[in-house]
Design an enzyme around this catalytic site. Sequence first.
Site, PDB file in Angstrom:
ATOM      1  N   HIS A 175       0.824  -1.221   0.000  1.00 50.45           N
ATOM      2  CA  HIS A 175       0.000   0.000   0.000  1.00 50.45           C
ATOM      3  C   HIS A 175       0.855   1.267   0.000  1.00 50.45           C
ATOM      4  O   HIS A 175       0.403   2.319   0.447  1.00 50.45           O
ATOM      5  CB  HIS A 175      -0.949   0.047   1.206  1.00 50.45           C
ATOM      6  CG  HIS A 175      -1.656  -1.243   1.480  1.00 50.45           C
ATOM      7  ND1 HIS A 175      -2.894  -1.544   0.955  1.00 50.45           N
ATOM      8  CD2 HIS A 175      -1.265  -2.338   2.182  1.00 50.45           C
ATOM      9  CE1 HIS A 175      -3.248  -2.757   1.359  1.00 50.45           C
ATOM     10  NE2 HIS A 175      -2.283  -3.266   2.091  1.00 50.45           N
ATOM     11  N   SER A 196      14.863  21.521 -16.412  1.00 51.42           N
ATOM     12  CA  SER A 196      13.671  22.347 -16.595  1.00 51.42           C
ATOM     13  C   SER A 196      14.107  23.674 -17.182  1.00 51.42           C
ATOM     14  O   SER A 196      15.183  24.174 -16.863  1.00 51.42           O
ATOM     15  CB  SER A 196      12.997  22.565 -15.249  1.00 51.42           C
ATOM     16  OG  SER A 196      12.239  23.761 -15.277  1.00 51.42           O
ATOM     17  N   LYS A 220      16.243  21.382 -11.312  1.00 55.06           N
ATOM     18  CA  LYS A 220      15.516  20.159 -11.628  1.00 55.06           C
ATOM     19  C   LYS A 220      16.356  19.128 -12.382  1.00 55.06           C
ATOM     20  O   LYS A 220      17.160  19.444 -13.230  1.00 55.06           O
ATOM     21  CB  LYS A 220      14.272  20.482 -12.485  1.00 55.06           C
ATOM     22  CG  LYS A 220      13.189  21.234 -11.751  1.00 55.06           C
ATOM     23  CD  LYS A 220      12.575  20.455 -10.597  1.00 55.06           C
ATOM     24  CE  LYS A 220      11.576  19.416 -11.031  1.00 55.06           C
ATOM     25  NZ  LYS A 220      10.373  19.996 -11.625  1.00 55.06           N
ATOM     26  N   GLU A 226       8.999   8.555 -17.057  1.00 57.79           N
ATOM     27  CA  GLU A 226       7.607   9.003 -17.196  1.00 57.79           C
ATOM     28  C   GLU A 226       7.043   8.612 -18.564  1.00 57.79           C
ATOM     29  O   GLU A 226       5.886   8.200 -18.684  1.00 57.79           O
ATOM     30  CB  GLU A 226       7.529  10.522 -17.012  1.00 57.79           C
ATOM     31  CG  GLU A 226       7.906  10.962 -15.601  1.00 57.79           C
ATOM     32  CD  GLU A 226       8.160  12.458 -15.534  1.00 57.79           C
ATOM     33  OE1 GLU A 226       7.206  13.204 -15.346  1.00 57.79           O
ATOM     34  OE2 GLU A 226       9.321  12.887 -15.682  1.00 57.79           O
TER      35      GLU A 226
END
Length: 470
Positions: free
Chosen positions: A163, A284, A290, A297
């Site tokens: 979980h 970024s 970043k 992704e």
Amino acid sequence: MASDTSKGQQMWGGRFAAQPSDIMESINASIDVDRRMVREDIAGSRAHADMLAEQGIISEADNEAIQGGLDQIVTEVQNETFPYRAELEDIHMNVEARLKELIGEPAGRLHTARSRNDQVVTDFRLWTRGALTEARRGLQRLQRALVIAAETHTDAVMPGFTHLQTAQPVTLGHHLLAYVEMLERDRSRMDDCARRLNESPLGSAALAGTGFPIDREATAEALGFYRPMANSLDAVSARDFALEALSALSISATHLSRLAEEIVLWTSAQFAFASLSDAWSTGSSIMPQKRNPDAAELIRAKASLITGQFSSLQGAVKALPLAYAKDLQDDKALTFAAFDTFGLCAEAMTGMIETISFHRENMRAAATKGFSTATDLADFLVRELKMPFREAHHVTGSLVALAEQKSIDLPDLSLAEMQGVEPRLTNDVFSVLTVEASAMSRQSYGGTSPVRVAEQVEQWKQRLGLEQST
Ligand code: ARG
């Protein structure tokens, strides 16, 4: 040389007086997609022509002319000078029309006892067979990268989650090998699929077979198929082989996506379990700090594209009456795209895993949080105090509540505090509360203990042909 198959005189144009409309030509043409099967198409034609000559259906001289012309077409394909023409619809008619330009009359005999319906699906089975081999190789490269990382981190302790809540300490090697197992099942699904599809539709002709005395065993053998397909209607209309391949890709892409998701989590500032190398990070345009895990992704997103391609093909096939219908032409765009995407995802994941660095200290620190050794405490009560497990679970729950109330971890409770809950506890209890002891103790077959993980790493190294550790 002027082509007699230019507009208005299609190969099938005998009964037509007028030309197809431009839009008809656009919707009908598949050459931009099926040109990828040019090699398979030529192989199929070679096998078919050899068989026709062997059976005395065409002359040896015609076969020689055909084979010579096909040789030249292979050269043109290699040199990228082969003229692909949309007005010729598809790869089958492009190759045949070019053959006619090159050798003249004998080219017209090649299509004896054959139809594009058996031809296309012969090509497509051959192509899919090769693509499955490539996909399996790509997965094996990823498995190797995972096993090498697992070997380096056999004993690195990290939190194991259920979980996404801290459950019990596990080892990073164990976690990485879980993916190696998944990928092995994916490879085996692809292997099953490649075996099942390996029967030859060639010689089924349009749908009903042919009156010519062909030898389907011979063409099957020449093309590396196990045997000819037994039912000509089935042979020209079945696409379950492509569905099966896409479902195997979809399942495997789902596994890649789960690993991608873990990489996204692990490389976040909040987890800080790992960093991707520069080669596999992006910046970024506005936030200079970043390092984004874009490839991970994108793998996550692309997994669902592949699942979509499976479901699109299933939708195209599910209401088709036997035998061939033109809907089936769109099977290839979906399948090619799914294999391309899958190959890219597997390679990107391999690159990320080969160069990722794991922050073992952060993983260990995280593993100590969230009362991750509570089960070890309960097991201790069972083992040392002969408590029934249900009761031990309850006592441990009370100790966890006590620690939580004091905002400390389980091992930070004093013996006196513990004895307030269970008077029979002794100092020995502390030895089971470290994350290392916890992971080390789980030595059951398949368990997370470094002892077991090291065995699995050795087995995988052998199975995957990796050298002994250096
Ligand atoms: N380009 C077609 C396909 O990919 C080849 C088969 C055409 N057959 C036909 N009866 N029109 O499906």
